[in-house]
Design an enzyme around this catalytic site. Sequence first.
Site, PDB file in Angstrom:
ATOM      1  N   ASP A 188       1.839 -99.148  25.944  1.00  0.00           N
ATOM      2  CA  ASP A 188       2.737-100.300  25.815  1.00  0.00           C
ATOM      3  C   ASP A 188       2.533-101.024  24.478  1.00  0.00           C
ATOM      4  O   ASP A 188       2.280-102.224  24.440  1.00  0.00           O
ATOM      5  CB  ASP A 188       2.518-101.259  26.988  1.00  0.00           C
ATOM      6  CG  ASP A 188       2.679-100.568  28.329  1.00  0.00           C
ATOM      7  OD1 ASP A 188       3.660-100.851  29.010  1.00  0.00           O
ATOM      8  OD2 ASP A 188       1.814 -99.731  28.695  1.00  0.00           O
ATOM      9  N   ASP A 204       5.827 -96.316  26.759  1.00  0.00           N
ATOM     10  CA  ASP A 204       6.346 -97.577  26.247  1.00  0.00           C
ATOM     11  C   ASP A 204       5.912 -97.782  24.804  1.00  0.00           C
ATOM     12  O   ASP A 204       5.030 -98.599  24.502  1.00  0.00           O
ATOM     13  CB  ASP A 204       5.907 -98.745  27.134  1.00  0.00           C
ATOM     14  CG  ASP A 204       6.678 -98.801  28.436  1.00  0.00           C
ATOM     15  OD1 ASP A 204       7.517 -97.916  28.675  1.00  0.00           O
ATOM     16  OD2 ASP A 204       6.438 -99.727  29.233  1.00  0.00           O
ATOM     17  N   HIS A 212       2.143 -92.870  32.728  1.00  0.00           N
ATOM     18  CA  HIS A 212       2.405 -94.251  32.315  1.00  0.00           C
ATOM     19  C   HIS A 212       2.101 -95.261  33.417  1.00  0.00           C
ATOM     20  O   HIS A 212       1.400 -96.249  33.185  1.00  0.00           O
ATOM     21  CB  HIS A 212       3.869 -94.387  31.878  1.00  0.00           C
ATOM     22  CG  HIS A 212       4.224 -95.776  31.432  1.00  0.00           C
ATOM     23  ND1 HIS A 212       3.624 -96.396  30.349  1.00  0.00           N
ATOM     24  CD2 HIS A 212       5.106 -96.680  31.941  1.00  0.00           C
ATOM     25  CE1 HIS A 212       4.128 -97.605  30.193  1.00  0.00           C
ATOM     26  NE2 HIS A 212       5.021 -97.810  31.156  1.00  0.00           N
ATOM     27  N   HIS A 236       3.791-105.039  38.695  1.00  0.00           N
ATOM     28  CA  HIS A 236       3.874-103.615  39.054  1.00  0.00           C
ATOM     29  C   HIS A 236       2.941-103.242  40.217  1.00  0.00           C
ATOM     30  O   HIS A 236       2.572-102.082  40.372  1.00  0.00           O
ATOM     31  CB  HIS A 236       3.572-102.730  37.847  1.00  0.00           C
ATOM     32  CG  HIS A 236       4.462-103.011  36.673  1.00  0.00           C
ATOM     33  ND1 HIS A 236       5.827-102.878  36.730  1.00  0.00           N
ATOM     34  CD2 HIS A 236       4.168-103.437  35.409  1.00  0.00           C
ATOM     35  CE1 HIS A 236       6.343-103.208  35.550  1.00  0.00           C
ATOM     36  NE2 HIS A 236       5.369-103.544  34.743  1.00  0.00           N
ATOM     37  N   HIS A 272       1.614 -99.437  31.409  1.00  0.00           N
ATOM     38  CA  HIS A 272       2.600-100.145  32.249  1.00  0.00           C
ATOM     39  C   HIS A 272       2.201-101.585  32.561  1.00  0.00           C
ATOM     40  O   HIS A 272       3.002-102.498  32.360  1.00  0.00           O
ATOM     41  CB  HIS A 272       2.829 -99.361  33.533  1.00  0.00           C
ATOM     42  CG  HIS A 272       4.150 -99.629  34.184  1.00  0.00           C
ATOM     43  ND1 HIS A 272       5.324 -99.793  33.480  1.00  0.00           N
ATOM     44  CD2 HIS A 272       4.502 -99.727  35.501  1.00  0.00           C
ATOM     45  CE1 HIS A 272       6.321 -99.995  34.314  1.00  0.00           C
ATOM     46  NE2 HIS A 272       5.859 -99.957  35.549  1.00  0.00           N
TER      47      HIS A 272
END
Length: 574
Positions: free
Chosen positions: A201, A228, A367, A377, A404
Site C-alpha cells: 500500500d 496497492d 494483498h 478490513h 491492505h
Amino acid sequence: MKTCTFCCMSLAIILLVTNIINMTVSERHIPTTLDGPFEPATRRFDSSLRRGSDDLPMTHPRLRMNVSLNFPEQIALAVSSSTSMWISWVTGNAQIGLNVTPLDPASVRSEVWYGKKSGKYTSVGKGDSLVYSQLYPFEGLLNYTSGIIHHVKLEGLEPGTRYYYKCGDSSIQAMSQESTFETFQTPSPKNYPTRIALIGDLGLTSNSTTTIDHLTNNDPSMILMIGDLTYANQYRTTGGKGASCFSCAFPDAPIRESYQPRWDGWGRFMEPLTSKIPMMVIEGNHEIEPQADGITFKSYLSRFAVPAKESGSKSNFYYSFDAEGIHFIMLGSYVDYNSTGAQFSWLKQDLQSVNRSVTPWLVATMHAPWYNSYASHYQEFECMRSEMEALLYQYKVDIVFNGHVHAYERMNRVYNYTLDRCGPIYITVGDGGNIEKVDVDHADEPGKCPLAGDNTPEFGGVCHSNFSSGPAKGNFCWNKQPEWSAFRESSFGHGILEVVNSTYALWTWHRNQDSYKENAVGDQIYIVRQPELCLNDSEVLLLQNSQQSLHTIHLFSLLLPFISLMISLSLYHN
C-alpha cells in the site's frame, strides 16, 4: 590496607565492566519465535504524528518525465530465475484527454544490451512491446493511452553474477544510461539473498517518499510489493482533490476514473531502485481499475512482467519463483481462490513441487490479510482463508506477508484462529504511506467492532462469522487484543527479511519515524523453522524407518570388527 584498597577497587571495576557487558548483551538480545507465543502487545498511535500526508504533485521532480523522444524511462527488473531476468521500460508519451490515439508498439524496438563488464556488451536480448488504454465514455472523465511498454527476458545468465546493461532501440540511438543488476545464486539451502524489502500500500505521498528513502538506505537485494501500488484511482478525489465527491461531480459516471498518469509518475519514482534490483509485485484492490466495458487490472497486467509461465501459472495474478534458498508464492486475492478454481489447483501443484532440501524456506504473500485485529478490513477475506489456509498449513509455509490494512501487525504462529506451533507467522505491512492514512482503530476496543455487514470485499464472497471456540467463543470480535496478535502498531514503514540459514531468518520492521535514528527499529525477531516438530503421519513413519535404518547400520558397524575377526579365524583354520 593498600592491598585491601586495591582489591576493592579491582572488584568494583570488575563489577562495573560485568554490568556494562550484561547491559550490552541484554540490549542486543533479539527475541526468537522459540520464545513465543508472545503476550499480545500494542504500541499506541503517536498523537504527535500526522495520520497521513498529501499526494506528491505530478510536477514533483521525482515524478516528472526526464527523457525525450523514444528514450527509455520507468526501467524495472523482475526475477525469472537464477539464470534469467525480466527488464521492462516505457518509451514515448502517454496521452490523456477526451480523444486519444494509441502509439504503434512496432515503431520502437525492444532491446537490452548487456555484459559482465561496464561498457562491454557481449549479448543482446530482444522482447515484446504493447500499449494499453483506460477508457471512460462519460462526460467529464478523461481517457488515457499509455506509452509503449517493453518487456525483454534475458536468458542464459550465470547465477550470482553482476551484469551491466542498457535498454532501448539502438537503430535510432535511443538507449538508456548504463545500469547494473546481479542474478541470484542457484537455489540451495546454503544460498540466501542478503536483504529482501517488503512494502504494501505504498502510494505516492510524502510518507511514501520517506518509506522509499528509508528502504534505499537499507540496501535491499529485492523488493516484494504486496499490492496497492499507485492509488491512481484515488487521485481525482482523495489525492488530487479535483472532486471531493466523485459521484456528485460526475453523476452520470457509474465507475470512478483512475488517473493513469499516476502510474507513469510511480514508475519514475521507483526507477532509481527498480532499475538495479528486482521488484516482484502482486495485485491489490486499487489495481482493479474497472473500465466501462468490464475490463479490469489493465495497467497492472500491462506494466509488470512476472514469472507466471515459468512457474506453471496461466495468470499473472498468481505465480511463484525461487530466490536462492527461498521459494516465494504470490497469491491473488482478487481472482478466483475457491478450491474448485484454477488458482487453487495451481497452488496445490506448486506446493507439491517444492523441494525443501533445496529451498528450505517457503514464503507466501497476498494483498488481503487473513489474520487482522484492526477494525479496518476486519474478517474481510474469511472466504479466502477458509479455502486456502489448510493447504498452506499442510505444506508448512513459514511466513505469510500481507498488505491492505494500513498499519503493522505481527502474529504468533496460528492456524484456524488457534495458537499452533506449526502454523505460519503472519505479518501485515500495509503501511507504505498511501493517501488513505494510517489505520488506528482496533476491532477489540470498545465501540470499534465492525458490524457483520461491514468490510465487504471488492471480490469474492462474505464469510463473516462469530468465533466457534477459544477465548472469543460466540463473539464476532475479541474484547481484548487477540492471543494470536503478538504485536501491532499504527505507523508507516517497511520490512526487511534477512534469511541467515535454513533455520533462522531475521525480520525487522522499520518505522518511518525511526528513519533518522541510527539502528532504530520498530519490531525485530528471529523467525525459527522447526520442521521436525510438525511432521505428518507419513513423514513420521519415514523418519522412524530412516532412524531404524541408521540404527541397523550403526549396529552393523559395531559388529563389523568381530565379523572380520571370525572370517579371518575361519580362513586360518581352513
